[in-house]
Design a protein around this motif. Structure first.
Motif, PDB file in Angstrom:
ATOM      1  N   ALA B 128       0.850  -1.209   0.000  1.00 18.86           N
ATOM      2  CA  ALA B 128       0.000   0.000   0.000  1.00 18.86           C
ATOM      3  C   ALA B 128       0.875   1.245   0.000  1.00 18.86           C
ATOM      4  O   ALA B 128       0.602   2.209  -0.719  1.00 18.86           O
ATOM      5  N   VAL B 129       1.961   1.217   0.763  1.00 22.31           N
ATOM      6  CA  VAL B 129       2.875   2.363   0.835  1.00 22.31           C
ATOM      7  C   VAL B 129       3.664   2.506  -0.468  1.00 22.31           C
ATOM      8  O   VAL B 129       3.913   3.622  -0.954  1.00 22.31           O
ATOM      9  N   LEU B 130       4.040   1.363  -1.061  1.00 25.71           N
ATOM     10  CA  LEU B 130       4.865   1.394  -2.276  1.00 25.71           C
ATOM     11  C   LEU B 130       4.078   1.708  -3.551  1.00 25.71           C
ATOM     12  O   LEU B 130       4.661   2.083  -4.568  1.00 25.71           O
ATOM     13  N   LYS B 131       2.761   1.545  -3.494  1.00 22.13           N
ATOM     14  CA  LYS B 131       1.939   1.748  -4.694  1.00 22.13           C
ATOM     15  C   LYS B 131       2.159   3.111  -5.364  1.00 22.13           C
ATOM     16  O   LYS B 131       2.359   3.190  -6.579  1.00 22.13           O
ATOM     17  N   PRO B 132       2.159   4.242  -4.628  1.00 21.61           N
ATOM     18  CA  PRO B 132       2.378   5.535  -5.300  1.00 21.61           C
ATOM     19  C   PRO B 132       3.759   5.648  -5.951  1.00 21.61           C
ATOM     20  O   PRO B 132       3.934   6.388  -6.908  1.00 21.61           O
ATOM     21  N   PHE B 134       5.557   2.904  -7.235  1.00 21.73           N
ATOM     22  CA  PHE B 134       5.576   1.989  -8.395  1.00 21.73           C
ATOM     23  C   PHE B 134       4.132   1.737  -8.856  1.00 21.73           C
ATOM     24  O   PHE B 134       3.624   0.610  -8.739  1.00 21.73           O
ATOM     25  N   PRO B 135       3.486   2.756  -9.406  1.00 19.86           N
ATOM     26  CA  PRO B 135       2.056   2.608  -9.738  1.00 19.86           C
ATOM     27  C   PRO B 135       1.776   1.523 -10.779  1.00 19.86           C
ATOM     28  O   PRO B 135       0.691   0.933 -10.791  1.00 19.86           O
ATOM     29  N   ASN B 136       2.769   1.246 -11.664  1.00 24.57           N
ATOM     30  CA  ASN B 136       2.516   0.255 -12.727  1.00 24.57           C
ATOM     31  C   ASN B 136       2.936  -1.160 -12.355  1.00 24.57           C
ATOM     32  O   ASN B 136       2.743  -2.091 -13.122  1.00 24.57           O
ATOM     33  N   LYS B 137       3.556  -1.299 -11.217  1.00 23.34           N
ATOM     34  CA  LYS B 137       4.043  -2.631 -10.816  1.00 23.34           C
ATOM     35  C   LYS B 137       3.173  -3.243  -9.707  1.00 23.34           C
ATOM     36  O   LYS B 137       3.162  -4.452  -9.513  1.00 23.34           O
ATOM     37  N   ILE B 138       2.506  -2.385  -8.968  1.00 26.71           N
ATOM     38  CA  ILE B 138       1.736  -2.863  -7.808  1.00 26.71           C
ATOM     39  C   ILE B 138       0.258  -2.606  -8.038  1.00 26.71           C
ATOM     40  O   ILE B 138      -0.141  -1.542  -8.526  1.00 26.71           O
ATOM     41  N   GLY B 139      -0.577  -3.612  -7.694  1.00 23.77           N
ATOM     42  CA  GLY B 139      -2.017  -3.429  -7.853  1.00 23.77           C
ATOM     43  C   GLY B 139      -2.771  -4.718  -7.631  1.00 23.77           C
ATOM     44  O   GLY B 139      -2.199  -5.728  -7.201  1.00 23.77           O
ATOM     45  N   LEU B 140      -4.061  -4.653  -7.924  1.00 24.81           N
ATOM     46  CA  LEU B 140      -4.915  -5.850  -7.840  1.00 24.81           C
ATOM     47  C   LEU B 140      -5.243  -6.234  -9.278  1.00 24.81           C
ATOM     48  O   LEU B 140      -5.946  -5.504  -9.978  1.00 24.81           O
ATOM     49  N   TYR B 141      -4.691  -7.388  -9.704  1.00 22.66           N
ATOM     50  CA  TYR B 141      -4.774  -7.744 -11.120  1.00 22.66           C
ATOM     51  C   TYR B 141      -5.639  -8.988 -11.355  1.00 22.66           C
ATOM     52  O   TYR B 141      -5.596  -9.936 -10.569  1.00 22.66           O
ATOM     53  N   THR B 142      -6.373  -8.966 -12.484  1.00 22.96           N
ATOM     54  CA  THR B 142      -7.072 -10.177 -12.950  1.00 22.96           C
ATOM     55  C   THR B 142      -6.934 -10.218 -14.473  1.00 22.96           C
ATOM     56  O   THR B 142      -6.701  -9.180 -15.110  1.00 22.96           O
ATOM     57  N   ASN B 143      -7.043 -11.420 -15.033  1.00 23.16           N
ATOM     58  CA  ASN B 143      -7.179 -11.522 -16.501  1.00 23.16           C
ATOM     59  C   ASN B 143      -8.011 -12.740 -16.860  1.00 23.16           C
ATOM     60  O   ASN B 143      -8.424 -13.518 -15.975  1.00 23.16           O
ATOM     61  N   SER B 144      -8.243 -12.916 -18.145  1.00 24.05           N
ATOM     62  CA  SER B 144      -9.147 -13.988 -18.615  1.00 24.05           C
ATOM     63  C   SER B 144      -8.540 -15.376 -18.403  1.00 24.05           C
ATOM     64  O   SER B 144      -9.229 -16.382 -18.484  1.00 24.05           O
ATOM     65  N   ASN B 145      -7.216 -15.463 -18.146  1.00 25.66           N
ATOM     66  CA  ASN B 145      -6.582 -16.776 -17.914  1.00 25.66           C
ATOM     67  C   ASN B 145      -6.721 -17.236 -16.462  1.00 25.66           C
ATOM     68  O   ASN B 145      -6.109 -18.218 -16.049  1.00 25.66           O
ATOM     69  N   GLY B 146      -7.498 -16.497 -15.702  1.00 28.54           N
ATOM     70  CA  GLY B 146      -7.729 -16.902 -14.301  1.00 28.54           C
ATOM     71  C   GLY B 146      -6.769 -16.257 -13.327  1.00 28.54           C
ATOM     72  O   GLY B 146      -6.731 -16.641 -12.150  1.00 28.54           O
ATOM     73  N   LEU B 147      -5.982 -15.288 -13.780  1.00 29.51           N
ATOM     74  CA  LEU B 147      -5.048 -14.619 -12.861  1.00 29.51           C
ATOM     75  C   LEU B 147      -5.835 -13.766 -11.861  1.00 29.51           C
ATOM     76  O   LEU B 147      -6.735 -13.019 -12.237  1.00 29.51           O
ATOM     77  N   ALA B 149      -4.324 -11.613  -8.684  1.00 30.29           N
ATOM     78  CA  ALA B 149      -3.132 -11.353  -7.870  1.00 30.29           C
ATOM     79  C   ALA B 149      -3.177  -9.947  -7.289  1.00 30.29           C
ATOM     80  O   ALA B 149      -3.665  -9.017  -7.927  1.00 30.29           O
ATOM     81  N   ALA B 150      -2.653  -9.863  -6.093  1.00 23.64           N
ATOM     82  CA  ALA B 150      -2.551  -8.552  -5.460  1.00 23.64           C
ATOM     83  C   ALA B 150      -1.119  -8.379  -4.998  1.00 23.64           C
ATOM     84  O   ALA B 150      -0.538  -9.296  -4.427  1.00 23.64           O
ATOM     85  N   GLY B 151      -0.545  -7.219  -5.272  1.00 23.89           N
ATOM     86  CA  GLY B 151       0.825  -6.963  -4.839  1.00 23.89           C
ATOM     87  C   GLY B 151       1.710  -6.563  -5.995  1.00 23.89           C
ATOM     88  O   GLY B 151       1.246  -5.919  -6.935  1.00 23.89           O
ATOM     89  N   TRP B 152       2.960  -7.013  -5.921  1.00 24.11           N
ATOM     90  CA  TRP B 152       3.979  -6.640  -6.919  1.00 24.11           C
ATOM     91  C   TRP B 152       3.976  -7.673  -8.033  1.00 24.11           C
ATOM     92  O   TRP B 152       4.158  -8.854  -7.776  1.00 24.11           O
ATOM     93  N   ILE B 153       3.788  -7.205  -9.280  1.00 25.96           N
ATOM     94  CA  ILE B 153       3.817  -8.131 -10.422  1.00 25.96           C
ATOM     95  C   ILE B 153       4.887  -7.648 -11.399  1.00 25.96           C
ATOM     96  O   ILE B 153       4.916  -6.466 -11.776  1.00 25.96           O
ATOM     97  N   THR B 154       5.789  -8.581 -11.772  1.00 24.89           N
ATOM     98  CA  THR B 154       6.901  -8.174 -12.641  1.00 24.89           C
ATOM     99  C   THR B 154       6.489  -8.199 -14.129  1.00 24.89           C
ATOM    100  O   THR B 154       6.719  -7.243 -14.843  1.00 24.89           O
ATOM    101  N   ASN B 155       5.885  -9.306 -14.565  1.00 20.36           N
ATOM    102  CA  ASN B 155       5.490  -9.401 -15.983  1.00 20.36           C
ATOM    103  C   ASN B 155       3.975  -9.336 -16.092  1.00 20.36           C
ATOM    104  O   ASN B 155       3.282 -10.310 -15.762  1.00 20.36           O
TER     105      ASN B 155
END
Lengths: 122, 197
Positions: B128-132, B134-147, B149-155
């Motif tokens: 939460a502190v790091l989000k501002p 690294f706005p493009n690396k940290i977040g709550l992510y989903t996609n159609s492949n069933g992903l 994830a919350a946190g730091w995502i590299t790819n």
């Protein structure tokens, strides 16, 4: 030889069971004793031994009293003594008295149930 | 407490040295309370069970009281846990968890779970502190492949959606605080006392 071994094993089982029962009711007995009167640690151990025959490892009573205090069922205060070594007295709180009433009701119910089970013809 | 015999005083000093070592993690008030109660207990025990000379009487009282490492460990673990629950201080919590892990398998497992939830809580606070930053690396992510994830995502694969944007920080700070508070309150439900009869 086999029967003697079996008897020994059964007695070990009974001893373990007794120890578990004693541990289970120790808090209950402490609350009953403290409901009667305010007691300090050593006196409580003495009363325990005198009334129930429980030979509690002395030091282990303190974590238990500590927990009852954390639960706010008992409270404590220091009393200065002529000897110069003060005593820490434990006494019941209102909440402790209320909890003890619940425990006593349950104990009575359990006791009656076990007695009626024992009375049933085999 | 001052005894008459020099040897008895030496024995008592050695006993208290062990006691101080064990109760070191506690607050000063708790340490003082414990030593005062031990002194009171030893005094009462010696007064009621005289064994001839003072050294023998003291040794008998200490033997009956038990090894401080055994019964004081429980007192310290309990007091530390109480302090942690009361203050919500992470340093006290870490110390309480360390002291309570190893007190029986089931309890250790429960304390381990509680420890893991604290780590998750701190991780939520951290991202939460790091989000501002690294706005493009940290977040709550989903996609159609069933992903999911919350946190730091590299790819970040194409088609992945980030849901919270800058709301990620407040949401995860609230989540971290909630996990921390609920977990600390749940600590109270774990029974900790052992008694030897």
């Amino acid at each position: 030889m086999y029967i003697a071994l079996l008897c020994t094993m059964n007695m070990i089982f009974v001893d373990k069971w007794k120890s578990q029962v004693k541990k289970g009711v120790l808090e209950y007995i402490i609350l009953i004793l403290l409901h009667e009167t305010e007691l300090y640690g050593y006196e409580l151990l003495d009363k325990l031994k005198e009334t129930t025959g429980y030979d509690v490892a002395e030091g282990t009573i303190y974590p238990l009293l500590n927990r009852l205090k954390d639960e706010q069922l008992i409270t404590s205060y220091w009393k200065e003594m002529d000897s110069g070594v003060p005593r820490k007295y434990y006494k019941m709180t209102e909440e402790g008295i209320a909890i003890l009433a619940h425990m006593q009701a349950y104990w009575l119910e359990l006791n009656n149930n076990i007695l009626s089970l024992n009375k049933k013809p085999q | 407490m001052k005894l008459h015999s020099e040897n008895a005083n030496k024995i008592l000093a050695l006993y208290y040295k062990r006691v101080y070592q064990i109760i070191k993690p506690l607050a000063e008030a708790d340490r003082q309370e414990i030593t005062m109660e031990l002194t009171s207990h030893i005094y009462e025990s010696m007064a009621r069970n005289p064994q001839g000379d003072e050294v023998t009487t003291l040794l008998y009282a200490l033997e009956k009281l038990g090894e401080p490492d055994t019964f004081l460990y429980d007192v310290v673990a309990e007091r530390k846990l109480h302090q942690a629950r009361k203050t919500f201080n992470p340093i006290h919590l870490a110390s309480a968890l360390a002291l309570n892990i190893g007190r029986g398998f089931a309890k250790s497992l429960l304390f381990f779970v509680v420890g893991v939830v604290y780590i998750v809580s701190f991780a939520c606070g951290g991202v939460a502190v790091l989000k501002p930053i690294f706005p493009n690396k940290i977040g709550l992510y989903t996609n159609s492949n069933g992903l999911f994830a919350a946190g730091w995502i590299t790819n970040i694969a194409p088609g992945t959606t980030e849901w919270l944007g800058l709301w990620f920080s407040p949401v995860f700070i609230i989540l971290a605080v909630l996990l921390y508070v609920i977990n600390t309150l749940l600590l109270k439900l774990i029974p900790t006392t052992k008694t030897t009869i």
